[in-house]
Design an enzyme around this catalytic site. Structure first.
Site, PDB file in Angstrom:
ATOM      1  N   GLU A 173       1.006 -11.324 -16.603  1.00 43.52           N
ATOM      2  CA  GLU A 173       0.613 -10.295 -15.641  1.00 43.52           C
ATOM      3  C   GLU A 173      -0.063  -9.087 -16.273  1.00 43.52           C
ATOM      4  O   GLU A 173      -0.896  -8.466 -15.623  1.00 43.52           O
ATOM      5  CB  GLU A 173       1.756  -9.895 -14.695  1.00 43.52           C
ATOM      6  CG  GLU A 173       2.963  -9.267 -15.258  1.00 43.52           C
ATOM      7  CD  GLU A 173       4.015  -8.971 -14.158  1.00 43.52           C
ATOM      8  OE1 GLU A 173       5.172  -8.847 -14.524  1.00 43.52           O
ATOM      9  OE2 GLU A 173       3.673  -8.840 -12.968  1.00 43.52           O
ATOM     10  N   LYS A 229       5.628 -11.858 -18.000  1.00 42.91           N
ATOM     11  CA  LYS A 229       5.221 -10.530 -18.484  1.00 42.91           C
ATOM     12  C   LYS A 229       3.857 -10.619 -19.154  1.00 42.91           C
ATOM     13  O   LYS A 229       2.982  -9.809 -18.905  1.00 42.91           O
ATOM     14  CB  LYS A 229       6.228  -9.970 -19.499  1.00 42.91           C
ATOM     15  CG  LYS A 229       7.512  -9.380 -18.994  1.00 42.91           C
ATOM     16  CD  LYS A 229       7.409  -8.103 -18.220  1.00 42.91           C
ATOM     17  CE  LYS A 229       7.145  -8.353 -16.774  1.00 42.91           C
ATOM     18  NZ  LYS A 229       8.267  -8.666 -15.921  1.00 42.91           N
ATOM     19  N   HIS A 238       9.072 -33.923 -23.015  1.00 43.28           N
ATOM     20  CA  HIS A 238       8.845 -34.741 -21.817  1.00 43.28           C
ATOM     21  C   HIS A 238       7.466 -34.496 -21.208  1.00 43.28           C
ATOM     22  O   HIS A 238       7.223 -34.849 -20.062  1.00 43.28           O
ATOM     23  CB  HIS A 238       9.946 -34.477 -20.788  1.00 43.28           C
ATOM     24  CG  HIS A 238      11.295 -34.869 -21.302  1.00 43.28           C
ATOM     25  ND1 HIS A 238      11.712 -36.182 -21.380  1.00 43.28           N
ATOM     26  CD2 HIS A 238      12.304 -34.129 -21.835  1.00 43.28           C
ATOM     27  CE1 HIS A 238      12.925 -36.233 -21.908  1.00 43.28           C
ATOM     28  NE2 HIS A 238      13.303 -34.995 -22.192  1.00 43.28           N
ATOM     29  N   CYS A 293       0.849  -1.188   0.000  1.00 45.65           N
ATOM     30  CA  CYS A 293       0.000   0.000   0.000  1.00 45.65           C
ATOM     31  C   CYS A 293       0.886   1.238   0.000  1.00 45.65           C
ATOM     32  O   CYS A 293       2.061   1.180   0.349  1.00 45.65           O
ATOM     33  CB  CYS A 293      -0.885   0.017   1.230  1.00 45.65           C
ATOM     34  SG  CYS A 293      -1.787  -1.510   1.454  1.00 45.65           S
ATOM     35  N   GLY A 324       1.224  -3.107   5.391  1.00 43.07           N
ATOM     36  CA  GLY A 324       1.822  -4.278   6.033  1.00 43.07           C
ATOM     37  C   GLY A 324       0.728  -5.209   6.538  1.00 43.07           C
ATOM     38  O   GLY A 324      -0.420  -5.140   6.104  1.00 43.07           O
ATOM     39  N   ARG A 352       1.717   1.144  -6.069  1.00 45.08           N
ATOM     40  CA  ARG A 352       1.911   0.216  -4.947  1.00 45.08           C
ATOM     41  C   ARG A 352       0.676  -0.607  -4.639  1.00 45.08           C
ATOM     42  O   ARG A 352       0.745  -1.626  -3.948  1.00 45.08           O
ATOM     43  CB  ARG A 352       2.320   0.999  -3.687  1.00 45.08           C
ATOM     44  CG  ARG A 352       3.646   1.707  -3.811  1.00 45.08           C
ATOM     45  CD  ARG A 352       3.916   2.524  -2.579  1.00 45.08           C
ATOM     46  NE  ARG A 352       4.308   1.699  -1.464  1.00 45.08           N
ATOM     47  CZ  ARG A 352       5.566   1.467  -1.109  1.00 45.08           C
ATOM     48  NH1 ARG A 352       6.548   2.014  -1.780  1.00 45.08           N
ATOM     49  NH2 ARG A 352       5.843   0.713  -0.080  1.00 45.08           N
ATOM     50  N   TRP A 389      -3.525  -2.122  -1.420  1.00 43.21           N
ATOM     51  CA  TRP A 389      -3.488  -3.453  -2.037  1.00 43.21           C
ATOM     52  C   TRP A 389      -4.006  -4.384  -0.958  1.00 43.21           C
ATOM     53  O   TRP A 389      -3.364  -4.556   0.078  1.00 43.21           O
ATOM     54  CB  TRP A 389      -2.072  -3.825  -2.460  1.00 43.21           C
ATOM     55  CG  TRP A 389      -2.015  -5.098  -3.251  1.00 43.21           C
ATOM     56  CD1 TRP A 389      -2.286  -5.253  -4.579  1.00 43.21           C
ATOM     57  CD2 TRP A 389      -1.678  -6.398  -2.767  1.00 43.21           C
ATOM     58  NE1 TRP A 389      -2.127  -6.565  -4.939  1.00 43.21           N
ATOM     59  CE2 TRP A 389      -1.765  -7.299  -3.853  1.00 43.21           C
ATOM     60  CE3 TRP A 389      -1.329  -6.908  -1.521  1.00 43.21           C
ATOM     61  CZ2 TRP A 389      -1.505  -8.655  -3.730  1.00 43.21           C
ATOM     62  CZ3 TRP A 389      -1.065  -8.267  -1.401  1.00 43.21           C
ATOM     63  CH2 TRP A 389      -1.155  -9.119  -2.500  1.00 43.21           C
ATOM     64  N   GLU A 404      10.464 -15.484 -17.960  1.00 47.05           N
ATOM     65  CA  GLU A 404      10.192 -14.069 -17.717  1.00 47.05           C
ATOM     66  C   GLU A 404       9.222 -13.530 -18.773  1.00 47.05           C
ATOM     67  O   GLU A 404       8.302 -12.762 -18.466  1.00 47.05           O
ATOM     68  CB  GLU A 404      11.519 -13.292 -17.715  1.00 47.05           C
ATOM     69  CG  GLU A 404      11.419 -11.781 -17.803  1.00 47.05           C
ATOM     70  CD  GLU A 404      10.656 -11.120 -16.654  1.00 47.05           C
ATOM     71  OE1 GLU A 404      10.288 -11.802 -15.681  1.00 47.05           O
ATOM     72  OE2 GLU A 404      10.397  -9.908 -16.766  1.00 47.05           O
ATOM     73  N   LYS A 438       3.150  -3.210  -6.931  1.00 47.72           N
ATOM     74  CA  LYS A 438       4.541  -3.093  -7.358  1.00 47.72           C
ATOM     75  C   LYS A 438       5.497  -3.737  -6.369  1.00 47.72           C
ATOM     76  O   LYS A 438       6.432  -4.422  -6.736  1.00 47.72           O
ATOM     77  CB  LYS A 438       4.877  -1.604  -7.531  1.00 47.72           C
ATOM     78  CG  LYS A 438       6.289  -1.340  -8.009  1.00 47.72           C
ATOM     79  CD  LYS A 438       6.474  -1.812  -9.428  1.00 47.72           C
ATOM     80  CE  LYS A 438       7.881  -1.643  -9.936  1.00 47.72           C
ATOM     81  NZ  LYS A 438       8.129  -2.489 -11.117  1.00 47.72           N
TER      82      LYS A 438
HETATM   83  O1  M6R Z   1      10.944  -5.481  -5.893  1.00 47.59           O
HETATM   84  P1  M6R Z   1      11.321  -6.899  -6.243  1.00 47.59           P
HETATM   85  O2  M6R Z   1      12.257  -6.981  -7.393  1.00 47.59           O
HETATM   86  O3  M6R Z   1      11.839  -7.662  -5.064  1.00 47.59           O
HETATM   87  O4  M6R Z   1       9.961  -7.575  -6.676  1.00 47.59           O
HETATM   88  C1  M6R Z   1       9.916  -8.947  -6.970  1.00 47.59           C
HETATM   89  C2  M6R Z   1       8.628  -9.306  -7.688  1.00 47.59           C
HETATM   90  O5  M6R Z   1       7.523  -9.003  -6.897  1.00 47.59           O
HETATM   91  C3  M6R Z   1       8.488  -8.573  -9.032  1.00 47.59           C
HETATM   92  O6  M6R Z   1       9.571  -8.835  -9.862  1.00 47.59           O
HETATM   93  C4  M6R Z   1       7.194  -9.025  -9.734  1.00 47.59           C
HETATM   94  O7  M6R Z   1       7.298 -10.359 -10.114  1.00 47.59           O
HETATM   95  C5  M6R Z   1       6.893  -8.127 -10.940  1.00 47.59           C
HETATM   96  N1  M6R Z   1       5.492  -7.835 -10.985  1.00 47.59           N
HETATM   97  C6  M6R Z   1       7.245  -8.738 -12.230  1.00 47.59           C
HETATM   98  O8  M6R Z   1       6.943  -7.954 -13.318  1.00 47.59           O
END
Ligand code: M6R
Length: 604
Positions: A484, A481, A500, A2, A99, A27, A74, A477, A599
């Site tokens: 998400e 992307k 496999h 948040c 938190g 956030r 969030w 990755e 984020k």
């Molecule tokens: O701030 P961080 O790099 O520790 O965050 C890790 C993951 O939460 C972050 O990479 C998340 O997977 C992203 N949404 C990916 O695009």
């Protein structure tokens, strides 16, 4: 997760809070709210959804005040409804929280027995009730606040207003970041430098366990033992305090295009381009016998790419693990291990906990982070900075390539230190890395082709990404992307693993995106693509023009820049990101703030 902002001064606070919340929206964006003291009384405005919903509420019911707190949420405990939106109020107290209060159920039962009635399902509301209760016996708001903090377990950043305490905002942090912003006749509390960036660049970072009383003309800070302390006031750069979208439609698009610069900046930290040398980092790579990388999400994939480089170039065994698994499985670590936390934010709860665990078990620790003042940066004995600049899009792009760039450069340094790389090879590898920003810029020119491919991908319900070697984590990755931001199901597989099992998924409706740079396993990847094409799978092969054609019916080629295999993960990251971006735009999803995400994941 948040975002928090507090403003106390003499001018209108609410427009400032809204401005700040918009910058913090990355956030979390399930709901938003503001509380202010109006003629000494608490007034609240809250709305489900984004800040614009809250603005609509404020338009209908304006709020004029010189002191207020704001929150963008969030959701963790309780659905994203208006009732569960922060600020939460109890009697004279209103507060916002980032938190998780882990012992909230126990505290809630206790308060219920004392006759307290709760309006929300959140963990946060108990804190407001506890402070309101404490103020009945202790009229000093700071000591009453401290008595409440002492009873909380879990993670929190808090900002609090109290009726009858005009001009005062209380704040506290444990496990979640909080900063004090110093203005002229106006003071601020915020989740990070971005929160207070429009108003001031003078910041004090609260330390773990600190709490603070912020008034119009200053702040009194206390450490976890209640001793009054002074935390330094640092001047943050304007760029880390202010971020705009500029000419781009989305932050993600802007951040993808910033990568030639952000990779260049990051590489300059670790490489001496003039002399073709890897800089000697503040660690003796001959004194360690193993690297343990811990990370989450995209940072985990960056770590996996780093592993290929550390093992191949430096002969240094390297394990990479998802932080949420590492932290609870009682790993057997050896004393010669260097633990490396990889993180954009430096605040991810699971990664931070792993770092603390490794430190407590006597390991050397390094934090490879983009936010250099973050908790991980301060926890680790060694800071390995990335220089991606503030990343606002929830889907990580430039932070990822900066992590990969730093890890590749560090692997070269490790190889040199351990005698595995001679001077000519070092010069060759540094030159290859030196070319990465230019080739990333070239990869950005693939956008026309990728826009077209995205039209087909947007129609799919499942997509498979394939790669070998470092292209395997990059395939994962790429899949992350796409998932998400476009909400299309996607998986990344090692190309050799497909037969496999996962090859059973292949049909004419499932696009297969293959990452095929000209490296030492190109032929193997090409054979795997033939196998897929033979089963009717529509293959999109991303490869340089000089790569031989795998002769498979249905194989569509997209030309990528030709590059040294070392930097292929940096160059090929760009088409992955653009493909996800254009697919999401085609589908009309919320690119910068995809559903259910935040984020920075500061809860476990
Ligand atoms: O701030 P961080 O790099 O520790 O965050 C890790 C993951 O939460 C972050 O990479 C998340 O997977 C992203 N949404 C990916 O695009």
């Amino acid at each position: 997760m948040c975002g928090i902002i507090g403003v106390t001064g003499t001018g209108p606070a609410v427009p400032r809070i809204i401005d700040s919340l918009k910058r913090l929206e990355y956030r979390g964006y399930d709901s938003a709210g503001i509380a202010a003291l109006v003629d000494g009384r608490i007034e609240r405005r809250r709305a489900k959804g984004k800040i614009r919903e809250l603005e609509a509420v404020l338009l209908a019911e304006p709020l004029a005040a010189t002191i207020g707190i704001g929150h963008t949420r969030w959701a963790t405990h309780g659905a994203p409804t208006t009732t569960n939106a922060h600020p939460h109020k109890a009697g004279r107290v209103v507060l916002v929280h980032n938190g998780i209060i882990e012992n909230f159920a126990e505290l809630k039962s206790e308060l219920a027995v004392a006759g307290r009635v709760f309006e929300s399902q959140t963990d946060t509301e108990v804190v407001a009730h506890m402070l309101d209760e404490a103020l009945k016996t202790d009229t000093n708001p700071v000591t009453a606040f401290k008595s409440v903090l002492d009873r909380l377990t879990g993670a929190y950043a808090l900002a609090v207003l109290i009726e009858g305490e005009d001009g005062l905002i209380l704040g506290a942090r444990r496990g979640s970041p909080l900063v004090v912003g110093w203005g002229e006749g106006e003071m601020y509390l915020g989740s990070d430098a971005l929160a207070v960036g429009p108003f001031t660049q003078k910041i004090s970072y609260l330390e773990e366990g600190d709490y603070v009383a912020v008034s119009r003309d200053g702040a009194r800070m206390f450490d976890v033992d209640g001793t009054e302390v002074k935390r330094p006031i640092v001047q943050v750069s304007a760029s880390s305090a202010m971020v705009e979208k500029g000419e781009y439609r989305h932050f993600m698009e802007k951040e993808i295009h910033e990568q030639p610069d952000s990779v260049q900046r990051t590489l300059s930290e670790y490489l001496d381009f003039v002399n073709g040398r890897a800089k000697t980092p503040a660690i003796d790579f001959t004194a360690i016998d193993r690297i343990q990388i811990v990370a989450c999400g995209t940072a985990f994939y960056a770590g996996q790419i780093g592993r290929y480089a550390f093992e191949r170039l430096a002969g240094l065994p390297c394990d990479v693990e998802i932080a949420s698994e590492f932290r609870y499985r009682e790993p057997a670590v050896t004393p010669g291990t260097l633990a490396v936390a990889v993180s954009q934010s430096g605040e991810t709860a699971d990664t931070l906990a792993c770092l603390a665990w490794c430190k407590a078990h006597g390991l050397k620790t390094a934090a490879l982070v983009n936010v250099h003042s973050s908790s991980m940066a301060r926890e680790a004995s060694l800071l390995w900075p990335t220089h991606a600049g503030p990343e606002i899009g929830v889907a990580s792009t430039k932070a990822f390539t900066a992590q990969v760039a730093a890890l590749l450069a560090l692997a070269v340094a490790a190889g040199v230190a351990r005698g595995r790389i001679d001077a000519p090879t070092e010069a060759e590898l540094v030159k290859a890395l030196f070319e990465a920003p230019r080739l990333i810029a070239e990869a950005l020119q693939m956008d026309g082709d990728l826009r077209e491919v995205a039209l087909d991908i947007a129609k799919a319900t499942d997509v498979i990404f394939l790669g070998r070697g470092p292209m395997f984590p990059l395939a994962m990755e790429g899949a992350l992307k796409l998932k998400e931001i476009s909400y299309i199901h996607a998986e990344g597989y090692a190309a050799g693993e497909l037969k496999h099992g996962p090859i059973a998924l292949v049909d004419e409706f499932t696009p297969i995106v293959a990452l095929a740079p000209m490296d030492d396993v190109f032929e193997k990847t090409a054979s795997n693509l033939q196998e897929v094409a033979a089963r009717g799978g529509p293959v999109i092969m991303i490869a340089p023009t000089r790569a031989p054609d795998p002769h498979g019916a249905g194989i569509r080629r997209i030309a990528a820049p030709d590059c040294h295999p070392l930097i292929a993960p940096l160059v090929y990251a760009v088409p992955m990101q653009l493909l996800a971006y254009y697919t999401a735009v085609q589908k009309g999803t919320d690119v910068d703030q995809p559903r259910n995400l935040a984020k920075s994941v500061t809860v476990e």
